[in-house]
Design an enzyme around this catalytic site. Structure first.
Site, mmCIF file in Angstrom:
data_model
loop_
_atom_site.group_PDB
_atom_site.id
_atom_site.type_symbol
_atom_site.label_atom_id
_atom_site.label_comp_id
_atom_site.label_asym_id
_atom_site.label_seq_id
_atom_site.Cartn_x
_atom_site.Cartn_y
_atom_site.Cartn_z
ATOM 1 N N HIS A 1 0.844 -1.200 0.000
ATOM 2 C CA HIS A 1 0.000 0.000 0.000
ATOM 3 C C HIS A 1 0.876 1.247 0.000
ATOM 4 C CE1 HIS A 1 0.541 1.577 4.157
ATOM 5 N NE2 HIS A 1 0.833 0.315 4.431
ATOM 6 N N CYS A 2 0.286 2.371 -0.417
ATOM 7 C CA CYS A 2 0.965 3.661 -0.335
ATOM 8 C C CYS A 2 0.116 4.560 0.569
ATOM 9 C CB CYS A 2 1.165 4.255 -1.721
ATOM 10 S SG CYS A 2 -0.366 4.512 -2.632
ATOM 11 N N ALA A 3 0.145 5.869 0.348
ATOM 12 C CA ALA A 3 -0.549 6.791 1.261
ATOM 13 C C ALA A 3 -2.059 6.647 1.232
ATOM 14 C CB ALA A 3 -0.154 8.226 0.922
ATOM 15 N N THR A 4 -2.614 6.286 0.069
ATOM 16 C CA THR A 4 -4.076 6.221 -0.042
ATOM 17 C C THR A 4 -4.583 4.958 -0.729
ATOM 18 O OG1 THR A 4 -4.032 7.426 -2.154
ATOM 19 C CG2 THR A 4 -4.277 8.738 -0.155
ATOM 20 N N ARG A 5 -3.679 4.098 -1.259
ATOM 21 C CA ARG A 5 -4.125 3.016 -2.130
ATOM 22 C C ARG A 5 -3.587 1.652 -1.726
ATOM 23 N NH1 ARG A 5 -1.197 5.211 -6.894
ATOM 24 N NH2 ARG A 5 -0.454 6.754 -5.424
#
Length: 477
Positions: A26-30
């Site tokens: 995952h990243c900051a929002t996804r």
């Protein structure tokens, strides 16, 4: 049981089950999935989940927009799925199985420049501040700058160049380090290679045109010009990839007992020699050609057309991932022209996407569920992160995305027509004005206003016409 347990189980089923997942991170929002068979993912049902704000596929990864809750959701998803946690780098490696040659090349470019962006943003802000205090005559009836009347500001101006020079003049060091890191070779060798391209004993790249005599290394049978490649992008990229090519292949054929001595020696020295004799001069010419073409296109009689096309199609480029290529062009323009007229259009595109979502908030002002997605998406978009707005709202409905593209193109025409230049790649969206050269801030403000008003009004107009029946996602499916 976590509040995300049921949603995690449902998403697991809709992506095709655990056996269809090669990797997930995952990243900051996804949530970022590498799926063995992307066709098994039921996109329509995934996007119908209450927690999901949109989906898209990029760089071989199926990405599900969750929002700020993604880290907690990811932890629950890995528990219920039994899928092992992997790093972003591992996920990118796994994703290559779903990428064609062009996509892999773009992914490599993105991985090279992404680690450098924080430094470039800081550098752009520093250059902008130095321009304000050192170049704008704001005191004594518009005859003197702050640095001319205050020793404090004069000292600040000189001190800040220490950081600005480190970021931009020595940029090749960052590039060669990033390439070595990306390709899994020795980062310190990349750093050393970069230093050999910008060493103080070399003639500064900016002084070559005015130099009466160029120093050289004399080998008796041959002479090599001692020219530096400060701020040059393509020579550093070419040299960095040559170093990693030699190191990786030397490690395959060198016994482990002597590899620590042999590999660095026979990888670094030939690379430095070839960089200064072949790759550097060729890369310089290629870079100059690219920057000349882009700058000539933007400042020619047809500059408005170039701006309109770029402004209109930049958002679709983000969907494909091709927008990463603009980083190299921006950096090349900066090295040649001490600024870039390309990046301001990118900031305006971000603003336009956010403005379209702002209009959707107004249109759906009585829909509380819609506002839970739209309001955070607008804020993040105005701060330069466009994915939640684009994939969660604008592409979902279609007509806001088109309105944003038209608004972006209109603002780009004004920006380019006014010769707006940025010091560097900066923070996207509304804070982008901080990276604009001071003399152009007023016209960029006008372009920003257009990027806010035009998409907002067009979205409302489209919503009241047959345009609201058109969806980009439906058109693409």
């Amino acid at each position: 049981m976590s509040k995300y347990t049921e949603s995690a189980k449902e998403l697991l089923k809709l992506v095709g089950g655990a056996d269809n997942i090669s990797a997930v991170t995952h990243c900051a929002t996804r949530m970022r999935f590498v799926l063995k068979d992307p066709k098994r993912a039921d996109i329509e049902k995934i996007e119908a989940l209450p927690l999901v704000k949109g989906t898209f596929t990029q760089a071989g990864q199926f990405q599900v927009i969750i929002g700020n809750e993604v880290a907690a959701f990811y932890n629950e998803f890995t528990k219920v799925s039994g899928v092992s946690e992997v790093s972003k780098d591992d996920a990118k490696v796994a994703a290559k199985q779903n990428m064609n040659f062009l996509q892999r090349m773009i992914a490599h470019l993105a991985d090279i420049f992404t680690p450098l962006i924080p430094a470039l943003v800081v550098g752009g802000l520093i250059l902008g501040f130095r321009n304000v205090i050192g170049d704008i005559k704001m005191l004594e009836d518009g005859t003197k700058t702050l640095t001319e009347v205050s020793q404090f500001w004069a000292g600040t101006h000189a001190f800040l160049w220490l950081i600005g020079e480190a970021i931009f003049h020595f940029l090749p060091v960052g590039i060669t380090w990033a390439i070595a890191r990306k390709m899994g070779t020795t980062p310190i060798l990349g750093i050393i290679l970069g230093i050999t391209l910008v060493s103080p004993q070399l003639l500064n790249a900016y002084a070559v045109a005015e130099a009466k005599e160029i120093p050289f290394w004399d080998f008796g049978f041959a002479k090599i010009d001692m020219i530096g490649y400060q701020a040059q992008v393509i020579p550093a990229i070419l040299a960095g990839f040559l170093l990693t090519f030699l190191e990786r292949n030397l490690r395959k054929i060198t016994p482990n007992s002597i590899s620590m001595i042999v590999v660095p020696f026979f990888a670094l020295i030939p690379t430095v020699l070839i960089a200064h004799t072949i790759l550097g001069p060729i890369g310089w010419q290629i870079g100059s050609f690219i920057s000349d073409v882009v700058y000539s296109g933007l400042t020619s009689a047809f500059g408005w057309l170039f701006a309109a096309v770029f402004g209109f199609f930049y958002a679709p480029l983000v969907i494909t991932g091709l927008h990463h290529m603009t980083n190299a062009i921006d950096l090349q323009l900066m090295s040649e022209l001490h600024g870039t007229n390309l990046w301001p259009m990118i900031a305006l595109s971000n603003i336009a996407q956010g403005s379209a979502v702002l209009a959707m908030i107004y249109i759906n002002r009585k829909n509380e569920e819609e506002k839970q997605v739209s309001i955070p998406a607008t804020i993040s978009c105005y701060l330069g992160v466009t994915e939640p707005a684009m994939f969660g709202i604008n592409l979902k409905y279609g007509f806001p995305f088109l309105a944003a593209m038209i608004g972006s193109a209109t603002a780009a025409i004004v920006s380019v027509g006014s010769n707006v230049m940025a010091n560097s790649i900066g923070v996207g969206g509304l804070p982008g004005i901080l990276s604009i050269q001071p003399q152009h801030m007023m016209m960029f403000s006008v372009a920003m206003l257009i990027a806010i008003v035009v998409p907002f009004l067009l979205t409302i107009v489209f919503a009241k016409t047959k345009m609201n029946k058109f969806s980009f996602k439906k058109a693409q499916s």
